[in-house]
Design a protein around this motif. Structure first.
Motif: not given
Ligand SMILES: Nc1ncnc2c1ncn2[C@@H]1O[C@H](COP(=O)(O)OP(=O)(O)O)[C@@H](O)[C@H]1O
Ligand SMILES: [Mg+2]
Length: 256
Positions: A26-37, A39-48, A206-212
């Motif tokens: 499994x690589x993605x187990x049911x994820x939700x996310x949104x980005x608005x006009x 917006x600088x949104x970060x997707x933070x995650x370790x390798x894999x 750190x400067x992102x509007x939102x972070x996942x």
């Protein structure tokens, strides 16, 4: 019946309950996310974590097992051409032809996408990024940071509403890294681009509007940086990230 994604038509990018496996992995187990006009949104995650897998689904390279993707209000499954027209992507692996000049790389992209009046647009984009002197240079002759800028220009030539950046700073020195973050943030705010910035580097978000925060295919947290500190009772995003992903600081890094 309304699907949850129908209730937020204003989101430029919306991902609902997205699932993807590679065979039994499994690589993605049911994820939700949104980005608005804008917006600088970060997707933070370790390798894999599943970041590149998400980007491959968003760009239509792979098809999700289930879930939905809406790009500028268009469902990627129902209207892939309309949806993808609104998307610009810089992939983790560079895709420039190193033997071609900077301008040829960009012209090739325009020809492939049937864009008119491209030469003037390319030259003004290169100028705006401070690359006017490199127009005729082979891509190979450019620094890593400037190559990434050319890829950024290429991703924006068709004037997308959403920009996806997948670990775009990998291999860059710290100065080029922060310059790229700064350039993309400026574009995001000036042109109201919706930006999704994938990285494993906490200092870039750190400067992102939102972070996942994504790990092993699961979204562990999301919110503004301040909200994530509150949710995790942490003093820093690095501490929050390490706590959520079950990692510890290496000795000597000054754990409190
Ligand atoms: N083409 C593939 N075939 C099989 N497994 C893959 C493939 N691509 C990625 N994976 C696996 O899916 C998971 C997520 O990988 P990836 O999306 O590349 O994460 P990230 O970009 O966050 O490092 C990892 O366990 C990885 O090994
Ligand atoms: Mg990746």
């Amino acid at each position: 019946m309304n699907h949850p994604s129908d209730t937020h038509p204003q989101h430029q990018l919306q991902v609902c309950d997205l699932v993807k496996s590679y065979g039994k992995v499994p690589a993605l187990k049911g994820i939700d996310l949104h980005v608005d006009a804008g917006e600088f949104v970060a997707l933070l995650g370790p390798n894999g974590a599943g970041k590149s897998t998400l980007f491959q689904l968003l760009s239509g390279l792979f098809v999700a097992d289930s879930g939905r993707i809406r790009i500028d209000g268009r469902d990627l499954r129902d209207d892939p051409i309309g949806a993808l027209a609104k998307l610009g992507i810089v992939f983790q692996q560079s895709t420039l032809d190193l033997d071609l000049s900077v301008r040829r790389n960009l012209l090739f992209h325009c020809d492939m996408h049937g864009m008119q009046g491209s030469r003037a647009r390319i030259d003004s984009a290169l100028q705006a990024m401070g690359l006017a002197d490199n127009t005729r240079s082979a891509a190979r002759a450019l620094s890593g940071g400037n190559r990434r800028k050319v890829e950024l220009i290429r991703a924006l030539l068709h004037e997308p509403a959403i920009l996806l950046m997948d670990e775009a700073t990998v291999g860059l020195d710290p100065a080029s890294r922060s310059e790229l973050v700064r350039d993309v943030r400026a574009l995001c705010k000036e042109q109201r681009l919706a930006v999704l910035w994938a990285t494993h580097l906490v200092e870039e978000v750190e400067q992102a509007d939102r972070v996942y925060i994504l790990d092993k295919g699961t979204m562990l947290a999301h919110g503004t940086p301040a909200e994530i500190l509150t949710q995790t009772a942490s003093d820093s995003l690095l501490d929050a990230f390490l706590q959520l992903t079950g990692q510890t600081r290496h000795s000597g890094e000054g754990a409190a």
